[in-house]
Write an enzyme that holds these catalytic residues in place. Structure first.
Site, PDB file in Angstrom:
ATOM      1  N   GLU A 109       0.875  -1.167   0.000  1.00 22.65           N
ATOM      2  CA  GLU A 109       0.000   0.000   0.000  1.00 22.65           C
ATOM      3  C   GLU A 109       0.912   1.216   0.000  1.00 22.65           C
ATOM      4  O   GLU A 109       1.565   1.516   0.990  1.00 22.65           O
ATOM      5  CB  GLU A 109      -0.917  -0.030   1.227  1.00 22.65           C
ATOM      6  CG  GLU A 109      -2.128   0.884   1.101  1.00 22.65           C
ATOM      7  CD  GLU A 109      -1.836   2.324   1.498  1.00 22.65           C
ATOM      8  OE1 GLU A 109      -1.647   3.151   0.567  1.00 22.65           O
ATOM      9  OE2 GLU A 109      -1.788   2.612   2.688  1.00 22.65           O
ATOM     10  N   CYS A 149      -2.342   9.011   3.666  1.00 24.37           N
ATOM     11  CA  CYS A 149      -2.228   8.664   2.248  1.00 24.37           C
ATOM     12  C   CYS A 149      -3.530   8.915   1.500  1.00 24.37           C
ATOM     13  O   CYS A 149      -3.537   9.010   0.274  1.00 24.37           O
ATOM     14  CB  CYS A 149      -1.794   7.206   2.091  1.00 24.37           C
ATOM     15  SG  CYS A 149      -2.918   6.008   2.844  1.00 24.37           S
ATOM     16  N   GLU A 177       3.799  13.202  -4.447  1.00 25.89           N
ATOM     17  CA  GLU A 177       3.167  13.097  -3.128  1.00 25.89           C
ATOM     18  C   GLU A 177       3.947  13.957  -2.136  1.00 25.89           C
ATOM     19  O   GLU A 177       5.105  13.686  -1.838  1.00 25.89           O
ATOM     20  CB  GLU A 177       3.125  11.647  -2.660  1.00 25.89           C
ATOM     21  CG  GLU A 177       2.378  11.488  -1.342  1.00 25.89           C
ATOM     22  CD  GLU A 177       2.300  10.043  -0.871  1.00 25.89           C
ATOM     23  OE1 GLU A 177       1.244   9.648  -0.365  1.00 25.89           O
ATOM     24  OE2 GLU A 177       3.302   9.331  -1.010  1.00 25.89           O
TER      25      GLU A 177
END
Length: 481
Positions: A248, A282, A383
């Site tokens: 993940e 996230c 990110e």
């Protein structure tokens, strides 16, 4: 405070007696040490896990469930202490730790304690052959779980609980930046009667402990949550060893807002989805895409709402935004504000470090809103993982969908609309693993969790997690004529 590794039900120092410092990010000061473990510590943990596996794998589902439920109860009984530890270790507001992180850790144990008793195998009658095929779901053996720093106990338990529930023994590594609640969980597991060696917690650096877990030949599956680059490195090591992988990874999630939405609900939720946990989730909606006809109104209202957020000491119940997790992470996040100027981004609000009374050396940053005009800018493609969001307008459905999908990531998306046809179309066409419509972060633990593209491989949650932590074996029995 010095914490220790938890191996075979006991707290032990690292074999080489080397240590790392642990910082309190709210004040920027060292408040303890953690083991700087090495391959030898992982090997020791594997040795004890190997001894514990035969008995644990044959322990009845009822007994496993009973122990997991006891752990859940003990987490809830220790809510205040665990929440305080999480807040000090991570920098998040204590109010968030008390209402989200620690309760969710208890829920993870309670959910999988029940789920394992309902996890059914399949059988098929082979008509005409006088045969029956059935499937066994057997624990893998020893598995590795590596969790991140942003939701320390929440995500640590999200990984280890289904693995243990399914009958495996676990070698777990929490983040070296936020190790405290994982350490405290060891005490709780012992008190609840979890057999020695079933859960082993080894603290240390990713390039030492993490790599040792991933590369150990007796660890047959790896569940990892963290950055995409680290996930790629893990896959490079684990794939040739034919280990099962659940990764993940990162996200750059779009928040797509149409004019026909419930505006006030959308606005309040968008503030939360942008800046919860200092934007260090996230699933945060870091790219806010707004339909042209309401863009200017949204921009004005959003800035006003964000300006009312309180940046402050995480120990203060009224704090909305606490400290970022480390000095290094603060500098990394702040660097993107400098990038905005290079890329013609317009800072609409924030962008400055914050000095908090009595916490002058802490790692604080204003919530920051940046208006961009090009979806290919670094602010929209990389990110950031901090309290920074970008704003862009879009013209119509086709434009909004195209912008939403135009990144290498595919973890989640949030859609705000009351148009059913649009909802169905976007839900099908968004290249993400999770779509929230008119809400955010509403989780049902029975559902699969994970992303597409560079956001990872595999799914966690519900029976998906129990499938990952078991091996399927088909048995075919043919009756004699």
């Amino acid at each position: 405070m010095n914490i220790q590794n938890y191996i075979n039900g006991e707290f032990v120092n690292p074999i080489q007696d080397n240590w790392l410092v642990n910082y309190n990010p709210s004040i920027g000061e060292i408040y303890g040490q953690i083991p700087n473990s090495t391959q030898g510590d992982v090997a020791l943990a594997v040795e004890f896990a190997e001894k514990a596996f035969p008995k644990w794998s044959q322990t009845s589902l009822e007994e496993r469930s009973k122990i997991l439920l006891k752990i859940a109860d003990l987490i809830e009984e220790n809510l205040e202490n665990l929440a305080k530890a999480e807040s000090v270790d991570n920098g998040k507001p204590i109010s968030l730790a008390k209402t989200v992180d620690i309760p969710r850790a208890a829920t993870n144990f309670r959910f999988f304690a029940h789920a394992i008793t309902q996890f059914a195998s399949e059988s098929h009658e082979t008509v005409g052959e006088n045969a029956i095929n059935y499937t066994l779901r057997q624990p893998i053996g020893i598995v590795g779980c590596i969790s991140p720093w942003n939701l320390p106990l929440y995500l640590f338990t999200w990984k280890i609980v289904p693995a243990v529930a399914a009958g495996n023994c676990v070698i777990a590594k929490p983040s070296e930046i936020t190790p405290m609640t994982a350490y405290l969980l060891g005490e709780i597991c012992t008190k609840a009667g979890l057999p020695n060696g079933v859960l082993n917690i080894v603290h240390g650096l990713g390039n030492q402990v993490g790599e040792a877990i991933v590369s150990h030949p007796k660890i047959k599956a790896i569940s990892f949550t963290g950055g995409t680059k680290t996930g790629a490195q893990i896959a490079k090591i684990a794939a040739p060893m034919f280990k099962k992988l659940s990764l993940e990874l990162g996200g750059k999630n779009p928040n797509i807002i149409f004019a026909d939405c419930d505006y006030e609900k959308m606005l309040a939720t968008t503030v939360r989805s942008s800046f919860s946990n200092q934007g260090q989730i996230c699933l945060c909606g870091s790219r806010i895409l707004v339909e042209e006809k309401i863009y200017e109104k949204f921009k004005k209202d959003f800035i006003k709402k964000v300006s009312e957020l309180k940046v402050g000491n995480p120990a203060d119940e009224s704090t909305d935004i606490g400290a970022l997790v480390s000095k290094e992470h603060l500098e990394k996040v702040k660097s993107y504000i400098d990038i905005a100027e290079i890329e013609n981004g317009k800072i609409l609000f924030g962008g400055e470090k914050v000095v908090v009374d009595n916490c002058e050396n802490g790692y604080y940053l204003q919530p920051t809103i940046i208006e961009v005009v090009d979806n290919q800018c670094r602010l929209n493609q990389e990110e950031i993982f901090g309290p920074i969001v970008t704003l862009m307008s879009f013209k119509n459905d086709e434009d909004g969908l195209s912008l939403a999908n135009d990144t290498k990531y595919g973890l989640s998306a949030t859609l705000w609309t009351n148009n059913l046809n649009r909802t169905m179309h976007f839900s099908q066409q968004l290249k993400v693993g999770i779509v929230w419509v008119n809400t955010w972060m509403l989780r049902d633990l029975r559902t699969p969790f994970g992303g597409m593209k560079d956001s990872g491989i595999g799914r966690e949650g519900g029976f998906e997690a129990l499938r990952f932590f078991t091996e399927a074996k088909n048995v075919c029995i043919k009756s004699l004529p």
